[in-house]
Design a protein around this motif. Structure first.
Motif, PDB file in Angstrom:
ATOM      1  N   GLN A 144      42.480  52.869  32.783  1.00 13.16           N
ATOM      2  CA  GLN A 144      42.605  51.125  32.964  1.00 13.16           C
ATOM      3  C   GLN A 144      42.866  50.693  34.427  1.00 13.16           C
ATOM      4  O   GLN A 144      41.716  50.377  34.366  1.00 13.16           O
ATOM      5  CB  GLN A 144      44.069  51.233  32.656  1.00 13.16           C
ATOM      6  CG  GLN A 144      44.454  49.785  32.199  1.00 13.16           C
ATOM      7  CD  GLN A 144      43.193  49.271  30.924  1.00 13.16           C
ATOM      8  OE1 GLN A 144      42.372  48.551  31.777  1.00 13.16           O
ATOM      9  NE2 GLN A 144      43.374  48.687  29.702  1.00 13.16           N
ATOM     10  N   ARG A 145      43.074  52.031  35.100  1.00 15.97           N
ATOM     11  CA  ARG A 145      42.492  51.402  36.748  1.00 15.97           C
ATOM     12  C   ARG A 145      41.260  51.515  37.261  1.00 15.97           C
ATOM     13  O   ARG A 145      40.799  50.608  37.709  1.00 15.97           O
ATOM     14  CB  ARG A 145      43.762  52.691  37.424  1.00 15.97           C
ATOM     15  CG  ARG A 145      45.090  52.961  37.557  1.00 15.97           C
ATOM     16  CD  ARG A 145      45.234  53.717  38.462  1.00 15.97           C
ATOM     17  NE  ARG A 145      47.491  53.541  38.391  1.00 15.97           N
ATOM     18  CZ  ARG A 145      47.305  53.555  39.330  1.00 15.97           C
ATOM     19  NH1 ARG A 145      47.550  52.496  39.996  1.00 15.97           N
ATOM     20  NH2 ARG A 145      49.239  53.404  38.747  1.00 15.97           N
ATOM     21  N   ALA A 146      40.605  52.436  36.363  1.00 14.16           N
ATOM     22  CA  ALA A 146      38.623  52.329  36.943  1.00 14.16           C
ATOM     23  C   ALA A 146      38.445  50.689  35.677  1.00 14.16           C
ATOM     24  O   ALA A 146      38.036  50.657  36.799  1.00 14.16           O
ATOM     25  CB  ALA A 146      38.725  52.853  35.919  1.00 14.16           C
ATOM     26  N   SER A 147      38.914  50.385  35.124  1.00 13.99           N
ATOM     27  CA  SER A 147      38.919  48.936  34.697  1.00 13.99           C
ATOM     28  C   SER A 147      38.802  48.455  35.637  1.00 13.99           C
ATOM     29  O   SER A 147      38.262  47.183  35.610  1.00 13.99           O
ATOM     30  CB  SER A 147      39.027  49.065  32.948  1.00 13.99           C
ATOM     31  OG  SER A 147      38.857  48.252  32.508  1.00 13.99           O
ATOM     32  N   ILE A 148      40.070  48.379  35.683  1.00 16.20           N
ATOM     33  CA  ILE A 148      40.777  47.394  36.691  1.00 16.20           C
ATOM     34  C   ILE A 148      39.401  46.986  38.206  1.00 16.20           C
ATOM     35  O   ILE A 148      39.048  46.484  38.373  1.00 16.20           O
ATOM     36  CB  ILE A 148      42.631  47.393  36.967  1.00 16.20           C
ATOM     37  CG1 ILE A 148      43.255  47.011  35.587  1.00 16.20           C
ATOM     38  CG2 ILE A 148      42.695  45.979  38.009  1.00 16.20           C
ATOM     39  CD1 ILE A 148      44.324  47.203  35.433  1.00 16.20           C
ATOM     40  N   ALA A 149      39.525  48.273  38.549  1.00 16.62           N
ATOM     41  CA  ALA A 149      38.358  48.216  40.140  1.00 16.62           C
ATOM     42  C   ALA A 149      37.402  47.605  39.383  1.00 16.62           C
ATOM     43  O   ALA A 149      36.938  46.340  40.089  1.00 16.62           O
ATOM     44  CB  ALA A 149      38.872  49.601  40.094  1.00 16.62           C
ATOM     45  N   ARG A 150      37.106  47.621  38.549  1.00 11.10           N
ATOM     46  CA  ARG A 150      35.467  47.351  37.740  1.00 11.10           C
ATOM     47  C   ARG A 150      35.996  45.223  37.557  1.00 11.10           C
ATOM     48  O   ARG A 150      34.752  45.201  38.136  1.00 11.10           O
ATOM     49  CB  ARG A 150      35.191  47.779  36.504  1.00 11.10           C
ATOM     50  CG  ARG A 150      33.881  47.423  35.973  1.00 11.10           C
ATOM     51  CD  ARG A 150      33.186  47.815  34.100  1.00 11.10           C
ATOM     52  NE  ARG A 150      34.300  47.022  33.564  1.00 11.10           N
ATOM     53  CZ  ARG A 150      34.549  47.830  32.432  1.00 11.10           C
ATOM     54  NH1 ARG A 150      34.008  49.401  32.092  1.00 11.10           N
ATOM     55  NH2 ARG A 150      35.696  47.841  31.491  1.00 11.10           N
ATOM     56  N   ALA A 151      37.013  45.341  37.118  1.00  8.22           N
ATOM     57  CA  ALA A 151      37.344  43.567  36.466  1.00  8.22           C
ATOM     58  C   ALA A 151      37.709  43.388  38.526  1.00  8.22           C
ATOM     59  O   ALA A 151      37.318  41.635  38.294  1.00  8.22           O
ATOM     60  CB  ALA A 151      38.571  43.392  36.308  1.00  8.22           C
ATOM     61  N   ILE A 152      37.762  43.737  39.262  1.00  3.56           N
ATOM     62  CA  ILE A 152      38.080  42.938  40.406  1.00  3.56           C
ATOM     63  C   ILE A 152      37.023  43.581  41.465  1.00  3.56           C
ATOM     64  O   ILE A 152      37.101  42.412  42.895  1.00  3.56           O
ATOM     65  CB  ILE A 152      39.709  43.423  40.946  1.00  3.56           C
ATOM     66  CG1 ILE A 152      39.413  45.091  41.406  1.00  3.56           C
ATOM     67  CG2 ILE A 152      40.530  42.962  40.291  1.00  3.56           C
ATOM     68  CD1 ILE A 152      41.200  45.568  42.114  1.00  3.56           C
ATOM     69  N   VAL A 153      36.351  43.769  41.654  1.00  5.03           N
ATOM     70  CA  VAL A 153      35.357  44.565  42.733  1.00  5.03           C
ATOM     71  C   VAL A 153      34.205  43.389  43.104  1.00  5.03           C
ATOM     72  O   VAL A 153      33.569  43.289  44.216  1.00  5.03           O
ATOM     73  CB  VAL A 153      34.101  45.868  42.193  1.00  5.03           C
ATOM     74  CG1 VAL A 153      33.100  45.126  41.380  1.00  5.03           C
ATOM     75  CG2 VAL A 153      33.327  46.243  42.964  1.00  5.03           C
TER      76      VAL A 153
END
Length: 235
Positions: A144-153
């Motif tokens: 989920q952290r990776a998913s958030i990183a993708r969303a905010i990059v």
């Protein structure tokens, strides 16, 4: 930042997902959307990123009526937003670094922006040491952290999260919610649709409750349960 005016959404088959919803969400707010399954939370998020068009009413994002937005302009609208889902939606054949970079590649970002932006996003979510591993090697919280990183990059103005802690244990859910809070502090407007009473009660942010497609509560610094509700009865 976001405003709906007398919005009604009726899906094919006659299911009314939202009924005459008028709401305003200011820039930089952190808002929880709560309510039982099927009450309109996810539909509200879909209105914001133009995955759904209202049957009646207006949806304004950044002062622009997105209900009238030509289809060809929708990708540009979505570039101003990040979206996080319950099921992570990471590409299994790509590393964490590649998953996050992909969000920039699909919008045609230059290489220098990717090289700079991906490490910054991974650092923010605490995954700098997991950049070269694949999703299957991560825990649920790390995915989920990776998913958030993708969303905010892409440094979005708005972050929409639909049940982001739904597949996580309580401790990990709280860690993810604190991460969303840190992103909000950086200036991003954050909307979280959730059934997770624990995180709502601990964060004490604005809570908008939906019931049968209508807004039945909109309160700042609120808990998941309305104080006027009978003890033990949850939404």
């Amino acid at each position: 930042m976001i405003r709906t005016e007398n919005v009604t959404v009726v899906y094919p088959g006659g299911v009314c997902a939202l009924r005459n919803v008028t709401l305003g969400i200011n820039k930089g707010e952190f808002v929880f959307l709560v309510g039982s399954t099927g009450m309109g939370k996810s539909t509200f998020l879909k209105l914001v990123y133009r995955d759904v068009v209202p049957t009646e009413g207006k949806v304004l994002v950044g002062g622009r009526d997105v209900t009238r937005l030509p289809r060809s302009h929708v990708p540009a609208l979505r570039r101003t937003m990040g979206v996080v889902f319950q099921d992570f939606q990471l590409l299994p054949q790509k590393t964490v670094w590649e998953n996050v970079a992909f969000a920039l590649e699909v919008i045609g970002a230059p290489r220098h922006q990717i090289v700079r932006g991906v490490p910054e996003a991974l650092k923010l979510v605490g995954l700098s040491n997991k950049a070269n591993v694949y999703p299957a090697e991560l825990s649920g919280g790390e995915q989920q952290r990776a998913s958030i990183a993708r969303a905010i990059v892409n440094d979005p103005a708005i972050l929409l999260a639909d049940e982001p802690t739904g597949n996580l244990d309580p401790d990990t859910s709280w860690e993810i919610t604190q991460l969303l809070g840190r992103i909000n502090i950086r200036g991003t407007t954050v909307l979280v649709a959730t059934h997770d009473q624990l995180i709502v009660d601990r964060m004490r942010k604005r809570v908008i409750e939906f019931d049968e497609g209508m807004v039945v509560r909109d309160k700042d610094r609120a808990e998941y349960r309305d104080e006027t509700t009978e003890p033990g009865v949850l939404y």
